[in-house]
Motif scaffolding. Structure first.
Motif, mmCIF file in Angstrom:
data_model
loop_
_atom_site.group_PDB
_atom_site.id
_atom_site.type_symbol
_atom_site.label_atom_id
_atom_site.label_comp_id
_atom_site.label_asym_id
_atom_site.label_seq_id
_atom_site.Cartn_x
_atom_site.Cartn_y
_atom_site.Cartn_z
ATOM 1 N N ALA A 25 0.814 -1.222 0.000
ATOM 2 C CA ALA A 25 0.000 0.000 0.000
ATOM 3 C C ALA A 25 0.847 1.273 0.000
ATOM 4 N N ILE A 26 1.993 1.221 0.656
ATOM 5 C CA ILE A 26 2.869 2.389 0.803
ATOM 6 C C ILE A 26 4.245 2.032 0.227
ATOM 7 N N PRO A 27 4.493 2.370 -1.027
ATOM 8 C CA PRO A 27 5.745 1.960 -1.678
ATOM 9 C C PRO A 27 7.022 2.403 -0.964
ATOM 10 N N ASP A 28 6.993 3.547 -0.255
ATOM 11 C CA ASP A 28 8.218 3.983 0.413
ATOM 12 C C ASP A 28 8.265 3.607 1.893
ATOM 13 N N CYS A 29 7.370 2.729 2.330
ATOM 14 C CA CYS A 29 7.437 2.222 3.711
ATOM 15 C C CYS A 29 8.699 1.370 3.840
ATOM 16 N N VAL A 30 9.445 1.599 4.892
ATOM 17 C CA VAL A 30 10.703 0.886 5.094
ATOM 18 C C VAL A 30 10.507 -0.185 6.155
ATOM 19 N N PRO A 31 10.573 -1.464 5.757
ATOM 20 C CA PRO A 31 10.435 -2.530 6.762
ATOM 21 C C PRO A 31 11.677 -2.572 7.651
ATOM 22 N N LEU A 32 11.442 -2.750 8.938
ATOM 23 C CA LEU A 32 12.564 -2.806 9.869
ATOM 24 C C LEU A 32 13.058 -4.232 10.029
ATOM 25 N N ASN A 33 14.354 -4.371 9.992
ATOM 26 C CA ASN A 33 15.042 -5.622 10.286
ATOM 27 C C ASN A 33 16.372 -5.204 10.911
ATOM 28 N N PRO A 34 17.134 -6.142 11.454
ATOM 29 C CA PRO A 34 18.381 -5.728 12.107
ATOM 30 C C PRO A 34 19.287 -4.865 11.234
ATOM 31 N N GLU A 35 19.379 -5.175 9.954
ATOM 32 C CA GLU A 35 20.250 -4.400 9.062
ATOM 33 C C GLU A 35 19.736 -2.972 8.872
ATOM 34 N N THR A 36 18.435 -2.823 8.600
ATOM 35 C CA THR A 36 17.913 -1.472 8.388
ATOM 36 C C THR A 36 17.935 -0.660 9.676
ATOM 37 N N VAL A 37 17.656 -1.304 10.800
ATOM 38 C CA VAL A 37 17.678 -0.585 12.082
ATOM 39 C C VAL A 37 19.047 0.041 12.316
ATOM 40 N N ARG A 38 20.094 -0.684 11.977
ATOM 41 C CA ARG A 38 21.451 -0.172 12.205
ATOM 42 C C ARG A 38 21.882 0.869 11.168
ATOM 43 N N SER A 39 21.176 0.958 10.060
ATOM 44 C CA SER A 39 21.597 1.894 9.021
ATOM 45 C C SER A 39 20.714 3.136 8.898
ATOM 46 N N LEU A 40 19.492 3.089 9.392
ATOM 47 C CA LEU A 40 18.597 4.236 9.271
ATOM 48 C C LEU A 40 19.006 5.351 10.230
ATOM 49 N N THR A 41 19.076 6.548 9.710
ATOM 50 C CA THR A 41 19.445 7.689 10.553
ATOM 51 C C THR A 41 18.236 8.383 11.155
ATOM 52 N N TRP A 42 17.038 8.019 10.710
ATOM 53 C CA TRP A 42 15.842 8.723 11.133
ATOM 54 C C TRP A 42 14.990 7.987 12.162
ATOM 55 N N LEU A 43 15.435 6.851 12.654
ATOM 56 C CA LEU A 43 14.645 6.201 13.704
ATOM 57 C C LEU A 43 14.605 7.116 14.923
ATOM 58 N N PRO A 44 13.441 7.218 15.550
ATOM 59 C CA PRO A 44 13.339 8.092 16.731
ATOM 60 C C PRO A 44 14.354 7.703 17.805
ATOM 61 N N PRO A 45 14.825 8.660 18.578
ATOM 62 C CA PRO A 45 15.833 8.365 19.594
ATOM 63 C C PRO A 45 15.320 7.438 20.699
ATOM 64 N N THR A 46 14.011 7.299 20.819
ATOM 65 C CA THR A 46 13.429 6.433 21.847
ATOM 66 C C THR A 46 13.000 5.083 21.296
ATOM 67 N N CYS A 47 13.224 4.833 20.021
ATOM 68 C CA CYS A 47 12.806 3.595 19.368
ATOM 69 C C CYS A 47 13.468 2.385 20.027
ATOM 70 N N GLY A 48 12.649 1.396 20.397
ATOM 71 C CA GLY A 48 13.173 0.190 21.035
ATOM 72 C C GLY A 48 14.184 -0.543 20.179
ATOM 73 N N TYR A 49 13.939 -0.600 18.878
ATOM 74 C CA TYR A 49 14.881 -1.260 17.977
ATOM 75 C C TYR A 49 16.228 -0.529 17.985
ATOM 76 N N ARG A 50 16.175 0.771 17.900
ATOM 77 C CA ARG A 50 17.401 1.576 17.897
ATOM 78 C C ARG A 50 18.147 1.431 19.219
#
Length: 167
Positions: free
Chosen positions: A69-94
């Motif tokens: 439904a949302i082509p630019d939605c970014v699925p989170l996985n360990p690799e993306t979590v470690r590379s995304l600069t925009w995850l909120p500072p309080t994000c549990g994954y981050r």
């Protein structure tokens, strides 16, 4: 919930699917539209939410089909979590990826799903759907609160909590 929670002892890669999903605190901040300065990489947050975000629950209204439904939605996985600069500072994954502990209001710590809202850390009541904001107006919707890490109960949440205590 145990004293030594799994998020303190396991890496992101070692978590079961259920453990992985439970790391999401339900704040909805990652579902906000963000603007990136292509020259500096700086991220500016807006109060404009993905059209699939339920503004009350702060959860995706079509989680299983969101990527279609949302082509630019970014699925989170360990690799993306470690590379995304925009995850909120309080994000549990981050936080777990960075070797830090979860905040007291995270449902895994508090044992209650609504503490993220009561602590004022979610997007509840703070957003507008992207369906209502033209792309050219996004710069007018820039906000700083998604970068906050200090819990601040909002008046509406406190009133709601007080009314339930009176019942």
């Amino acid at each position: 919930m145990t004293e030594q929670g799994f998020w303190r002892t396991k890496t992101l890669e070692d978590m079961s699917p259920a453990e992985w999903e439970s790391l999401c605190d339900g704040c909805g901040r990652c579902c906000l539209n963000k603007l990136e300065d292509w020259e500096t990489g700086e991220i500016a947050w807006t109060d404009v939410a993905c059209r699939l975000l339920d503004g009350q629950s702060c959860r995706c209204s079509d989680y299983h089909n969101r990527l279609e439904a949302i082509p630019d939605c970014v699925p989170l996985n360990p690799e993306t979590v470690r590379s995304l600069t925009w995850l909120p500072p309080t994000c549990g994954y981050r936080l777990v990826a960075e070797g830090r502990d979860l905040y007291w209001w995270h449902p895994l710590v508090s044992g209650e799903a609504d503490t993220v809202h009561a602590a004022g850390m979610s997007v509840r009541g703070r957003t507008i759907s992207e369906d209502l904001v033209p792309a050219e107006e996004l710069e007018e919707r820039i906000v700083t609160w998604p970068e906050e890490t200090e819990a601040r109960p909002r008046l509406a949440d406190l009133k709601e909590k007080l009314s339930t205590l009176k019942d």
